[in-house]
Motif scaffolding. Structure first.
Motif, PDB file in Angstrom:
ATOM      1  N   ILE A  73      -2.489   4.601 -12.201  1.00 53.97           N
ATOM      2  CA  ILE A  73      -1.109   4.513 -12.690  1.00 53.97           C
ATOM      3  C   ILE A  73      -0.180   3.969 -11.603  1.00 53.97           C
ATOM      4  CG2 ILE A  73       0.849   5.842 -13.579  1.00 53.97           C
ATOM      5  CD1 ILE A  73      -1.376   5.483 -15.593  1.00 53.97           C
ATOM      6  N   GLY A  74      -0.406   4.361 -10.359  1.00 53.45           N
ATOM      7  CA  GLY A  74       0.401   3.833  -9.251  1.00 53.45           C
ATOM      8  C   GLY A  74       0.238   2.335  -9.106  1.00 53.45           C
ATOM      9  N   LEU A  75      -0.986   1.839  -9.244  1.00 61.24           N
ATOM     10  CA  LEU A  75      -1.222   0.390  -9.199  1.00 61.24           C
ATOM     11  C   LEU A  75      -0.554  -0.306 -10.370  1.00 61.24           C
ATOM     12  CD1 LEU A  75      -4.951   0.282  -8.083  1.00 61.24           C
ATOM     13  CD2 LEU A  75      -2.973  -0.572  -6.802  1.00 61.24           C
ATOM     14  N   THR A 100      -8.205  13.413 -11.198  1.00 63.27           N
ATOM     15  CA  THR A 100      -6.743  13.438 -11.076  1.00 63.27           C
ATOM     16  C   THR A 100      -6.276  12.399 -10.065  1.00 63.27           C
ATOM     17  OG1 THR A 100      -6.708  15.786 -11.605  1.00 63.27           O
ATOM     18  CG2 THR A 100      -4.756  14.886 -10.527  1.00 63.27           C
ATOM     19  N   ILE A 101      -6.948  12.322  -8.931  1.00 62.65           N
ATOM     20  CA  ILE A 101      -6.584  11.346  -7.897  1.00 62.65           C
ATOM     21  C   ILE A 101      -6.821   9.926  -8.396  1.00 62.65           C
ATOM     22  CG2 ILE A 101      -7.185  10.500  -5.596  1.00 62.65           C
ATOM     23  CD1 ILE A 101      -7.747  13.468  -4.865  1.00 62.65           C
ATOM     24  N   LEU A 102      -7.953   9.706  -9.058  1.00 67.46           N
ATOM     25  CA  LEU A 102      -8.265   8.369  -9.572  1.00 67.46           C
ATOM     26  C   LEU A 102      -7.255   7.923 -10.621  1.00 67.46           C
ATOM     27  CD1 LEU A 102     -10.311   6.003  -9.637  1.00 67.46           C
ATOM     28  CD2 LEU A 102     -11.408   7.213 -11.528  1.00 67.46           C
ATOM     29  N   LEU A 103      -6.923   8.792 -11.553  1.00 62.37           N
ATOM     30  CA  LEU A 103      -5.941   8.435 -12.574  1.00 62.37           C
ATOM     31  C   LEU A 103      -4.568   8.156 -11.970  1.00 62.37           C
ATOM     32  CD1 LEU A 103      -6.843  10.950 -15.428  1.00 62.37           C
ATOM     33  CD2 LEU A 103      -7.175   8.476 -15.445  1.00 62.37           C
ATOM     34  N   SER A 104      -4.167   8.941 -10.999  1.00 64.05           N
ATOM     35  CA  SER A 104      -2.858   8.713 -10.384  1.00 64.05           C
ATOM     36  C   SER A 104      -2.833   7.405  -9.595  1.00 64.05           C
ATOM     37  CB  SER A 104      -2.460   9.891  -9.498  1.00 64.05           C
ATOM     38  OG  SER A 104      -3.319   9.992  -8.390  1.00 64.05           O
ATOM     39  N   LEU A 105      -3.941   7.057  -8.939  1.00 60.56           N
ATOM     40  CA  LEU A 105      -3.993   5.767  -8.244  1.00 60.56           C
ATOM     41  C   LEU A 105      -3.943   4.608  -9.229  1.00 60.56           C
ATOM     42  CD1 LEU A 105      -6.596   6.377  -5.404  1.00 60.56           C
ATOM     43  CD2 LEU A 105      -4.162   5.874  -5.149  1.00 60.56           C
ATOM     44  N   ILE A 139       0.836  -1.204   0.000  1.00 62.24           N
ATOM     45  CA  ILE A 139       0.000   0.000   0.000  1.00 62.24           C
ATOM     46  C   ILE A 139       0.868   1.250   0.000  1.00 62.24           C
ATOM     47  CG2 ILE A 139      -1.696   1.310   1.337  1.00 62.24           C
ATOM     48  CD1 ILE A 139      -2.803  -1.404   2.286  1.00 62.24           C
ATOM     49  N   VAL A 140       1.902   1.256   0.809  1.00 62.14           N
ATOM     50  CA  VAL A 140       2.788   2.422   0.891  1.00 62.14           C
ATOM     51  C   VAL A 140       3.505   2.662  -0.435  1.00 62.14           C
ATOM     52  CG1 VAL A 140       4.847   3.355   2.025  1.00 62.14           C
ATOM     53  CG2 VAL A 140       3.083   2.227   3.380  1.00 62.14           C
ATOM     54  N   ILE A 141       3.996   1.609  -1.051  1.00 58.16           N
ATOM     55  CA  ILE A 141       4.695   1.756  -2.335  1.00 58.16           C
ATOM     56  C   ILE A 141       3.737   2.258  -3.408  1.00 58.16           C
ATOM     57  CG2 ILE A 141       5.852   0.476  -4.179  1.00 58.16           C
ATOM     58  CD1 ILE A 141       7.150  -1.211  -1.987  1.00 58.16           C
ATOM     59  N   THR A 142       2.512   1.722  -3.423  1.00 59.71           N
ATOM     60  CA  THR A 142       1.517   2.174  -4.392  1.00 59.71           C
ATOM     61  C   THR A 142       1.190   3.649  -4.184  1.00 59.71           C
ATOM     62  OG1 THR A 142       0.573  -0.052  -4.472  1.00 59.71           O
ATOM     63  CG2 THR A 142      -0.781   1.741  -5.307  1.00 59.71           C
ATOM     64  N   LEU A 143       1.049   4.082  -2.941  1.00 60.75           N
ATOM     65  CA  LEU A 143       0.760   5.490  -2.659  1.00 60.75           C
ATOM     66  C   LEU A 143       1.922   6.401  -3.029  1.00 60.75           C
ATOM     67  CD1 LEU A 143      -1.194   5.245   0.704  1.00 60.75           C
ATOM     68  CD2 LEU A 143      -2.098   5.767  -1.569  1.00 60.75           C
ATOM     69  N   VAL A 144       3.145   5.936  -2.847  1.00 57.53           N
ATOM     70  CA  VAL A 144       4.311   6.734  -3.240  1.00 57.53           C
ATOM     71  C   VAL A 144       4.323   6.922  -4.751  1.00 57.53           C
ATOM     72  CG1 VAL A 144       6.833   6.710  -3.402  1.00 57.53           C
ATOM     73  CG2 VAL A 144       5.725   6.171  -1.244  1.00 57.53           C
ATOM     74  N   PHE A 145       4.080   5.852  -5.500  1.00 60.69           N
ATOM     75  CA  PHE A 145       3.997   5.965  -6.956  1.00 60.69           C
ATOM     76  C   PHE A 145       2.869   6.912  -7.357  1.00 60.69           C
ATOM     77  CE2 PHE A 145       5.924   1.502  -7.528  1.00 60.69           C
ATOM     78  CZ  PHE A 145       7.204   2.020  -7.626  1.00 60.69           C
ATOM     79  N   SER A 146       1.737   6.832  -6.655  1.00 64.20           N
ATOM     80  CA  SER A 146       0.576   7.654  -6.991  1.00 64.20           C
ATOM     81  C   SER A 146       0.821   9.128  -6.706  1.00 64.20           C
ATOM     82  CB  SER A 146      -0.644   7.173  -6.213  1.00 64.20           C
ATOM     83  OG  SER A 146      -0.969   5.853  -6.579  1.00 64.20           O
TER      84      SER A 146
END
Length: 62
Positions: free
Chosen positions: A55-57, A48-53, A4-11
Motif C-alpha cells: 500500500i505504501g508503494l 501485515t508488513i507486506l501488505l503495508s509495504l 525510500i523514506v517517503i514509501t516507508l513513512v506511508f507504510s
C-alpha cells in the motif's frame, strides 16, 4: 533515498490499517495448511508488513 523514506513513512502509517486484513487472510489460510500457533503469529506479522509495504508503494507511485 527520498523515495525510500517517503514509501516507508506511508507504510508505517498503513501498518495499523493492514492488521485486520492480514488477520482475515491468515484465518482463511489456517484450516487449509494446519498452522501451529507460532507460525500463525509469524505469518500474521509478516503479512501485515507486506501488505503495508504494498500500500505504501501504491500511495507513493499512484
Amino acid at each position: 533515498m527520498q523515495n525510500i523514506v517517503i514509501t516507508l513513512v506511508f507504510s508505517i502509517v498503513m501498518l495499523v490499517f493492514m492488521a485486520f486484513p492480514a488477520m482475515k487472510i491468515v484465518e482463511w489460510i489456517k484450516p487449509k495448511i494446519n498452522l501451529s500457533e507460532k507460525w500463525y503469529n509469524i505469518l500474521q506479522i509478516l503479512l501485515t508488513i507486506l501488505l503495508s509495504l504494498i500500500i505504501g508503494l501504491f500511495l507513493k507511485f499512484a
